[in-house]
Design an enzyme around this catalytic site. Sequence first.
Site: not given
Length: 306
Positions: A158, A208-209, A237, A261, A266, A285
């Site tokens: 991404i 990034c994760p 995230r 997003d 959440e 999201h």
Amino acid sequence: MKAVILESHAIQAGDLCWDALKPLVDELVVYPHTPQGQVVERLAGAQLVILNKSRIDEAVLAQCPALRWAGLIATGYDHIDLDACRRHGVLVANAPGYSTHSVAQYAFALLLAACQSVDRMDPAVRDGCWKQMGPQYGVRPLTELYGKTFGTVGYGDIGREAARIARGFGMRVLACTRTIRPAYAQDGTEFTALETLMEQSDVISLHCPMTPETAQLINADTLRHVKPGAILINTARGGLVEEEAVAAACRDGRLAYYLADVAAKEPIEAGSPLLTVPNTILTPHVAWATGAALHNLQEIVIQNLR
């Protein structure tokens, strides 16, 4: 073999089709949604589970001895205890890459909304305004991206796709990543430390994760280095940012916008500091949920099981 789908749809009922799974298993049980308290009960006797947000940890695995495989309807696996799965001999398969183009596109949808105010001009025109638009519409001065610097934190699929789009707008691209592959040098991206990226980027996009090392990566300390008036985008995230610090940076002008997003919790909590900051754009999201991405997602999960 018995397979259980704990969460059968992504956004709304019917957006994922699991018919292709039926020939692969002896029994398929499908639930549209599963509260965490019912996970163990619903997995009784199942060897295979397909899930999205449900948590699989030691407590669940200890009560589900038949389980051998967990297929994620997602890329992220931070809700799966991988160590516990290894101990219990449960293989875990995620679905990487299904939403690469959709999420990168969405990051720029957020960016263009901030730079162009198209969504705010439309209701003003419908109310009879033309160029002269009152402050109630929230229209800001238009911003041209050409010649500005786009910084991506993370340079996986991404991040690279977002960088490609940025170059299409005529932007200089910086990247901060833990892994720099020789092939990356061919596209003109400049690799740098996070501090330098923050200092030089007009737009900072997080790709990034979420790991223990990246949790609250954008915080009060790192924001001290941000280029005044930069735009921060988060389609990765919510936990990558310290939301109080980001809200403060938006209020004092260090950040022109925070476009997200995702949220740390959440659905976003009513008391989130981000909800009271005017120069934020927040969405629920959904960047990954285009029709094309959903099709890719179910195909990857089915192929993983095959």
